[in-house]
Design a protein around this motif. Structure first.
Motif, short mmCIF file in Angstrom:
data_model
loop_
_atom_site.label_atom_id
_atom_site.label_comp_id
_atom_site.label_asym_id
_atom_site.label_seq_id
_atom_site.Cartn_x
_atom_site.Cartn_y
_atom_site.Cartn_z
N UNK A 50 -53.94 82.69 -4.64
CA UNK A 50 -52.50 82.64 -4.34
C UNK A 50 -52.24 81.74 -3.14
N UNK A 51 -51.30 80.83 -3.32
CA UNK A 51 -50.84 79.97 -2.22
C UNK A 51 -49.50 80.49 -1.73
N UNK A 52 -49.40 80.79 -0.44
CA UNK A 52 -48.12 81.13 0.18
C UNK A 52 -47.52 79.83 0.74
N UNK A 53 -46.33 79.49 0.31
CA UNK A 53 -45.70 78.25 0.76
C UNK A 53 -44.36 78.59 1.40
N UNK A 54 -44.26 78.28 2.70
CA UNK A 54 -43.06 78.61 3.48
C UNK A 54 -42.15 77.39 3.54
N UNK B 146 -42.52 84.79 9.64
CA UNK B 146 -42.84 84.46 8.25
C UNK B 146 -44.33 84.15 8.10
N UNK B 147 -44.86 83.33 9.02
CA UNK B 147 -46.28 82.98 8.97
C UNK B 147 -47.15 84.21 9.16
N UNK C 296 -56.35 84.74 -0.98
CA UNK C 296 -55.31 83.95 -0.32
C UNK C 296 -55.85 82.52 -0.17
N UNK C 297 -55.41 81.65 -1.03
CA UNK C 297 -55.93 80.29 -1.06
C UNK C 297 -55.54 79.50 0.18
N UNK C 298 -54.27 79.66 0.62
CA UNK C 298 -53.77 78.84 1.72
C UNK C 298 -52.38 79.31 2.11
N UNK C 299 -51.99 78.90 3.30
CA UNK C 299 -50.61 79.07 3.76
C UNK C 299 -50.11 77.69 4.13
N UNK C 300 -49.08 77.24 3.44
CA UNK C 300 -48.49 75.92 3.68
C UNK C 300 -47.10 76.10 4.26
N UNK C 301 -46.77 75.32 5.27
CA UNK C 301 -45.40 75.27 5.79
C UNK C 301 -44.85 73.88 5.48
N UNK C 302 -43.77 73.82 4.72
CA UNK C 302 -43.09 72.55 4.47
C UNK C 302 -41.92 72.47 5.44
N UNK C 303 -42.06 71.58 6.43
CA UNK C 303 -41.02 71.38 7.43
C UNK C 303 -40.09 70.29 6.92
N UNK D 102 -54.49 78.13 11.11
CA UNK D 102 -54.35 79.05 9.98
C UNK D 102 -53.48 78.51 8.86
N UNK D 103 -52.76 77.42 9.09
CA UNK D 103 -51.80 76.92 8.11
C UNK D 103 -51.98 75.42 7.89
N UNK D 104 -51.46 74.94 6.78
CA UNK D 104 -51.35 73.51 6.53
C UNK D 104 -49.88 73.14 6.63
N UNK D 105 -49.55 72.14 7.41
CA UNK D 105 -48.17 71.77 7.66
C UNK D 105 -47.87 70.43 6.99
#
Length: 313
Positions: free
Chosen positions: A7-11, A23-24, A37-44, A61-64
Motif C-alpha cells: 500500500x502506498x499512502x499519498x498525501x 497527516x504524515x 506499507x510500500x511508501x509515503x509520498x507527499x505531493x506538494x 520517512x517520506x518521498x516528496x
C-alpha cells in the motif's frame, strides 16, 4: 500463501503545511497487519507556506514531489502515477488516518475487489468533533483503490471517478470511521453560496459519464462495454439531479424540468431505482432543497466537492 498487498499512502498538499505533520504521522503510526506499507509520498502542489519545511523534518520517512500548482484533479491523477504499491490510499493533507486504517482496509481486500471505502469522523479546524456520530465517507481520504484498475480511469477530475469501480461491482463500503475529516474556513468549496457546490458536482458527474462512454469502445479488464454504458447513464442522471438541486437552492424552480427529464431518462437507461428522481421532483415542486445547504453529505452516490488539492465532501 498470498503476498500481502503493498500500500502506498499519498498525501495531497497545497498550502496545508499547518496540518501536514499530523497527516504524515498518521501514516507512520499505522498498526501492523496483513499488508506492507510500500511508501509515503507527499505531493506538494505549489505550496507557498511551511509545507516544504515540514517535509524536510520527515525527509527520512517520506518521498516528496514538489512542482508548480496544477490543481486537485492533476494532483490526484499523479498520486496514482507516482505510487509503486499495489493499492493507493490517498490522503488530503488536512485530514489524518485512524491508526487502524490500513489494517482494516487490507482485511477487506478479496480476489475481485478493487475499491474500498469507509466512514469518517468529521472534525473542525482544531481537530475537535464537529459531528457527533461517524459519517459516511466517499471523499478522497476515505478510499483505498487498486492502482492498476485506477490507471484505466486516468486522468481524473475528482475522486468520484474511482467510484466507478464500486458501481461496476468491485467495491465495498466499511461502515467503520477510519479517518478524521477536517472541515474548516479555508476549504475551497463554497458552503454558503446556494448552488455552487451542486453545480460543481454536476460537472464532475458529467465528465465521468463522458469518460465511461468513451471507455466502452475498449473496455478495461474489470468491466464490460454494457456495464460502462449503463454507468454512464447513471452518472448523467446524477449530474442532472445535482443541477435540479442547484436550481432549487437558487430559487430557479422553473428551470428544473429539463434536468428532471434528463434525470428520469438516465435513471431508466441505467436500470437504477427511481427514489433519487422522486426526491428531486419533490424538491422541485415544493421548492425545498433536499438537504440544508451547509449539511455534510457523502460522495458515494456522486456527491463531491473539491478543495484546491483537498476534497471536501
Amino acid at each position: 500463501m498470498t503476498t500481502p498487498p503493498r500500500i502506498s499512502c499519498v498525501i495531497l498538499c497545497h498550502d496545508y503545511g499547518r496540518y501536514l505533520a499530523r497527516a504524515i504521522t498518521s501514516c507512520l503510526d499505522q498498526k501492523p497487519g496483513d499488508y506492507l506499507l510500500q511508501e509515503i509520498i507527499v505531493i506538494d502542489d505549489g505550496s507557498t507556506d511551511e509545507t516544504a519545511e515540514v517535509c524536510r523534518r520527515y525527509r527520512d520517512f517520506i518521498r516528496v514531489v514538489r512542482r508548480d500548482s496544477r490543481g486537485f484533479g492533476p494532483t490526484l491523477t499523479d498520486a496514482f502515477l507516482l505510487a509503486e504499491g499495489d493499492w493507493v490510499a490517498p490522503l488530503d493533507a488536512d485530514d489524518w488516518f485512524h491508526p487502524a486504517k490500513l489494517r482494516a482496509c487490507a482485511e477487506a481486500i478479496t480476489g475481485e475487489r478493487l475499491f474500498i471505502e469507509h466512514w469518517e469522523y468529521v472534525v473542525d479546524a482544531a481537530g475537535r468533533p464537529l459531528v457527533t456520530d461517524p459519517h459516511p465517507g466517499g471523499n478522497t481520504s476515505t478510499l483505498l483503490v487498486h492502482r492498476e484498475a485506477a490507471l484505466t480511469l486516468l486522468p481524473v477530475v475528482n475522486e468520484i471517478f474511482f467510484h466507478a469501480l464500486r458501481h461496476a461491482g468491485h467495491g465495498c463500503v466499511l461502515p467503520v470511521p477510519l479517518v478524521h475529516y477536517r472541515v474548516h474556513a479555508h476549504n475551497m468549496t463554497d458552503r454558503h453560496t446556494p448552488g455552487v457546490s451542486q453545480r460543481y458536482r454536476a460537472d464532475v458527474c458529467t465528465a465521468l459519464a463522458i469518460r465511461l462512454r468513451t471507455m466502452a469502445a475498449e473496455p478495461p479488464a474489470w468491466t464490460t462495454a454494457s456495464v460502462l454504458r449503463r454507468m454512464a447513464h447513471h452518472f448523467h442522471a446524477q449530474a442532472a439531479g445535482h443541477r435540479v438541486e442547484a436550481y432549487v437552492q437558487t430559487g430557479q424552480r422553473h428551470a428544473c424540468w429539463r434536468p428532471l427529464a434528463a434525470m428520469l431518462a438516465g435513471t431508466i437507461r441505467s436500470c437504477a431505482p427511481p427514489r433519487p428522481w422522486l426526491r428531486a421532483i419533490a424538491s422541485a415542486v415544493t421548492g425545498h432543497p433536499q438537504a440544508p445547504l451547509r449539511e455534510l453529505d457523502n460522495s458515494g452516490a456522486g456527491d463531491t466537492e473539491s478543495d484546491h488539492s483537498n476534497t471536501r465532501t
